[in-house]
Design an enzyme around this catalytic site. Sequence first.
Site, PDB file in Angstrom:
ATOM      1  N   CYS A 102      10.680  20.060  -6.428  1.00 18.07           N
ATOM      2  CA  CYS A 102      10.598  19.685  -7.998  1.00 18.07           C
ATOM      3  C   CYS A 102      11.674  20.757  -8.527  1.00 18.07           C
ATOM      4  O   CYS A 102      11.747  21.593  -8.267  1.00 18.07           O
ATOM      5  CB  CYS A 102       9.399  20.260  -8.766  1.00 18.07           C
ATOM      6  SG  CYS A 102       9.254  20.335 -10.382  1.00 18.07           S
ATOM      7  N   GLU A 121      12.825  13.304  -9.736  1.00 21.59           N
ATOM      8  CA  GLU A 121      13.398  13.417  -8.461  1.00 21.59           C
ATOM      9  C   GLU A 121      14.057  12.647  -8.459  1.00 21.59           C
ATOM     10  O   GLU A 121      13.958  11.905  -8.503  1.00 21.59           O
ATOM     11  CB  GLU A 121      11.554  13.418  -7.619  1.00 21.59           C
ATOM     12  CG  GLU A 121      11.564  13.418  -6.292  1.00 21.59           C
ATOM     13  CD  GLU A 121      12.198  14.835  -5.690  1.00 21.59           C
ATOM     14  OE1 GLU A 121      13.619  14.990  -5.882  1.00 21.59           O
ATOM     15  OE2 GLU A 121      11.543  15.981  -5.697  1.00 21.59           O
TER      16      GLU A 121
END
Length: 313
Positions: free
Chosen positions: A2, A129
């Site tokens: 992340c 992402e």
Amino acid sequence: MCGRTACTLAPDEVSRASSYRNRGGRRRQPRWKDGDADKYRPSYNKSPQSTSPVLLSRRHFDKEAPEDECVLAAMRWGLVPSWFREKDPSKMQYSTNNCRSENILQKKTYKDPMNKGQRCVILADGFYEWKKQEKAKQPFFIYFPQTEEKTKQDDKSQASCSPEEASPELTEKEDASGEWTGWKLLTMAGVFDCWTPPGGVEPLYTYSVITVNASPNLQSIHHRMPAILNGDEEVRRWLDFGEVKAVDALKLLESKNNLTFHPVSSLVNNSRNNSPECLQPVDLNSKKEPKPTEKKSKSEGGLQRASKKSRTT
């Protein structure tokens, strides 16, 4: 892992959207730690070193507070351990933006705050992402599925919708009971620490996002994902360091197949791009790339108006 998030709600909206249930099951709205509401800035494109809203037990700041009372704080992304001796946190030789749940109790940087009960919940609209492809990486925006009541009389049936489809009522409405029915914030498990620079300057609160193996529906994008806390009870237990010890809290951190996602523009690749287009869905078959809109105002209110518009187009 992340490495980028979005959190576009204004400070007062974050407070309403992050209401929690105490041990007795009563819903409470957390207040901001003194002065922290002014430190937080909404953004469509938050990168490490930026400041994010974090939910945690108030007892970390006031030992006389009720054990189940929570507070909002603005914390810097990228944990700086309390024992760090340099004057400048940027001189850390390793990244602490994320930490793996599997060995969190084996590394001193995370083991010490975990054993002290310094657990938190990082709040965000969602996270970005990147999926590896032959020529370039394709970014995706990942978030909790959103629901909207069709009518107040319908047997509580709900219909799913994504950010760009959400109505103004969904983004900013509260029901008659005062419960937030707007954008459902993502609740990511984290660990935090407090570092005081040499010389006794104001202490700096920082955090790391805890990661786990990706859920089945996200494995095609990346093999890791943030540890998601799903529902009031998981959030309560994660934050209740008095009742729930570290080894038991870690059992909450599992791969959960409860997130949805859509592809977004490569605009998000540059952390300086901060506009609604960062999180809007794109057609992967189209060669046209959206251009960032100009901000009419640098104020939080200006950002909020743009946020609500982007979710209704």
